[in-house]
Design an enzyme around this catalytic site. Sequence first.
Site, PDB file in Angstrom:
ATOM      1  N   GLY A  15      18.012  36.806 -14.336  1.00 40.23           N
ATOM      2  CA  GLY A  15      19.353  36.919 -14.902  1.00 40.23           C
ATOM      3  C   GLY A  15      20.096  38.214 -14.608  1.00 40.23           C
ATOM      4  O   GLY A  15      21.028  38.553 -15.340  1.00 40.23           O
ATOM      5  N   ASN A  17      22.143  38.685 -12.100  1.00 38.22           N
ATOM      6  CA  ASN A  17      23.528  38.313 -11.762  1.00 38.22           C
ATOM      7  C   ASN A  17      24.319  37.971 -13.019  1.00 38.22           C
ATOM      8  O   ASN A  17      25.477  38.363 -13.148  1.00 38.22           O
ATOM      9  CB  ASN A  17      23.539  37.133 -10.781  1.00 38.22           C
ATOM     10  CG  ASN A  17      23.382  37.586  -9.342  1.00 38.22           C
ATOM     11  OD1 ASN A  17      24.320  38.107  -8.748  1.00 38.22           O
ATOM     12  ND2 ASN A  17      22.194  37.427  -8.787  1.00 38.22           N
ATOM     13  N   ARG A  96      17.554  23.976  -9.943  1.00 40.88           N
ATOM     14  CA  ARG A  96      17.516  22.525  -9.991  1.00 40.88           C
ATOM     15  C   ARG A  96      18.558  21.911  -9.054  1.00 40.88           C
ATOM     16  O   ARG A  96      19.704  22.376  -9.004  1.00 40.88           O
ATOM     17  CB  ARG A  96      17.812  22.105 -11.430  1.00 40.88           C
ATOM     18  CG  ARG A  96      17.558  20.681 -11.721  1.00 40.88           C
ATOM     19  CD  ARG A  96      16.127  20.459 -12.076  1.00 40.88           C
ATOM     20  NE  ARG A  96      15.912  19.063 -12.397  1.00 40.88           N
ATOM     21  CZ  ARG A  96      14.744  18.482 -12.268  1.00 40.88           C
ATOM     22  NH1 ARG A  96      13.717  19.157 -11.847  1.00 40.88           N
ATOM     23  NH2 ARG A  96      14.607  17.207 -12.584  1.00 40.88           N
ATOM     24  N   ILE A  97      18.165  20.867  -8.358  1.00 45.40           N
ATOM     25  CA  ILE A  97      19.117  20.182  -7.483  1.00 45.40           C
ATOM     26  C   ILE A  97      20.140  19.437  -8.342  1.00 45.40           C
ATOM     27  O   ILE A  97      19.785  18.828  -9.351  1.00 45.40           O
ATOM     28  CB  ILE A  97      18.367  19.212  -6.548  1.00 45.40           C
ATOM     29  CG1 ILE A  97      17.526  20.042  -5.586  1.00 45.40           C
ATOM     30  CG2 ILE A  97      19.328  18.311  -5.795  1.00 45.40           C
ATOM     31  CD1 ILE A  97      16.408  19.290  -4.959  1.00 45.40           C
ATOM     32  N   HIS A 114      24.094  32.979  -2.996  1.00 43.73           N
ATOM     33  CA  HIS A 114      22.876  32.780  -2.194  1.00 43.73           C
ATOM     34  C   HIS A 114      22.533  34.093  -1.494  1.00 43.73           C
ATOM     35  O   HIS A 114      23.421  34.737  -0.925  1.00 43.73           O
ATOM     36  CB  HIS A 114      23.113  31.666  -1.166  1.00 43.73           C
ATOM     37  CG  HIS A 114      21.884  31.325  -0.394  1.00 43.73           C
ATOM     38  ND1 HIS A 114      20.859  30.574  -0.932  1.00 43.73           N
ATOM     39  CD2 HIS A 114      21.491  31.658   0.857  1.00 43.73           C
ATOM     40  CE1 HIS A 114      19.891  30.455  -0.046  1.00 43.73           C
ATOM     41  NE2 HIS A 114      20.258  31.098   1.057  1.00 43.73           N
ATOM     42  N   GLU A 184      24.927  41.395  -4.161  1.00 40.28           N
ATOM     43  CA  GLU A 184      25.191  40.092  -4.812  1.00 40.28           C
ATOM     44  C   GLU A 184      26.017  40.305  -6.074  1.00 40.28           C
ATOM     45  O   GLU A 184      26.986  39.588  -6.334  1.00 40.28           O
ATOM     46  CB  GLU A 184      23.885  39.410  -5.226  1.00 40.28           C
ATOM     47  CG  GLU A 184      23.026  38.928  -4.093  1.00 40.28           C
ATOM     48  CD  GLU A 184      21.850  38.107  -4.611  1.00 40.28           C
ATOM     49  OE1 GLU A 184      21.996  37.405  -5.617  1.00 40.28           O
ATOM     50  OE2 GLU A 184      20.775  38.191  -4.001  1.00 40.28           O
TER      51      GLU A 184
HETATM   52  C1  GRF Z   1      19.578  35.813  -6.631  1.00 38.18           C
HETATM   53  O1  GRF Z   1      18.981  36.389  -5.509  1.00 38.18           O
HETATM   54  C2  GRF Z   1      20.558  34.735  -6.212  1.00 38.18           C
HETATM   55  O2  GRF Z   1      21.171  34.999  -4.991  1.00 38.18           O
HETATM   56  C3  GRF Z   1      19.693  33.536  -6.089  1.00 38.18           C
HETATM   57  O3  GRF Z   1      18.751  33.659  -7.129  1.00 38.18           O
HETATM   58  C4  GRF Z   1      18.582  35.036  -7.460  1.00 38.18           C
HETATM   59  C5  GRF Z   1      18.823  35.167  -8.928  1.00 38.18           C
HETATM   60  O4  GRF Z   1      18.536  36.457  -9.381  1.00 38.18           O
HETATM   61  N1  GRF Z   1      20.472  32.319  -6.100  1.00 38.18           N
HETATM   62  P1  GRF Z   1      18.872  36.865 -10.880  1.00 38.18           P
HETATM   63  O5  GRF Z   1      18.151  35.863 -11.770  1.00 38.18           O
HETATM   64  O6  GRF Z   1      20.344  36.814 -11.044  1.00 38.18           O
HETATM   65  O7  GRF Z   1      18.311  38.230 -11.036  1.00 38.18           O
END
Ligand code: GRF
Length: 214
Positions: A15, A17, A96-97, A114, A184
């Site tokens: 988490g 992000n 999850r898809i 991504h 990111e």
């Molecule tokens: C990130 O690297 C994102 O790009 C990918 O999953 C990871 C999630 O990281 N889709 P976090 O849970 O936000 O630390």
Amino acid sequence: MPGKLHIGVLASGGGTNLESIIDNCKCGKIAGEVAVVISDVQCGALERARKAGIPEHWLNRHDKVRFPNREALDTAIRERLDQHDVQLVCLAGYLRIKTHELVDSYLGRMINIHPALLPSFGGEGMWGHHVHQAVLDYGCKVSGCTVHFVSLETDGGPIILQRPVPVEEGDTPETLAARILPHEHELYSEAIQLFAEGRLKIEGRRVRILPRAC
Ligand code: GRF
């Protein structure tokens, strides 16, 4: 878009992000607020939501009585998002898809981050360390991150923003992931703010970024 953008976050991981989206909403870099966090597993993202006082829901994907198939789970997710008047859904490490049930309801209003430069190193099975390992195995000199709209094709929707990040000699999947992650966080918030300002226009595969309104 008048008022604050209502953001729903779907996450299955640590988490970070999510946390950066919450922080950037608080400090005004995003004209929005995280209205709800939903996960299909118990994870760090739900814990972070709890700490921030944001409504969080654990919809246990292993509960085959409530969720006998993917459609049932995605219907429950959609209902929760709707209950919280979510305008933009952000996938932040949600593995999850997705089914028609969810994707169609939020078409053009669901985005994902991504940790590579799509369309390379995306798609089925390309998540977490698998992505970075594949980048290193291929001998790439550059990787990066991509924010894109979500379609039914995994990692295949129109690209909003991308940022390159160098691969360095001696990198491991862990060191490369750690170098990309702060990028990111920045890129995701930038894309969310562009959405909040109504500046993203999807034209087929392309996303045009409109100039800021005067
Ligand atoms: C990130 O690297 C994102 O790009 C990918 O999953 C990871 C999630 O990281 N889709 P976090 O849970 O936000 O630390």
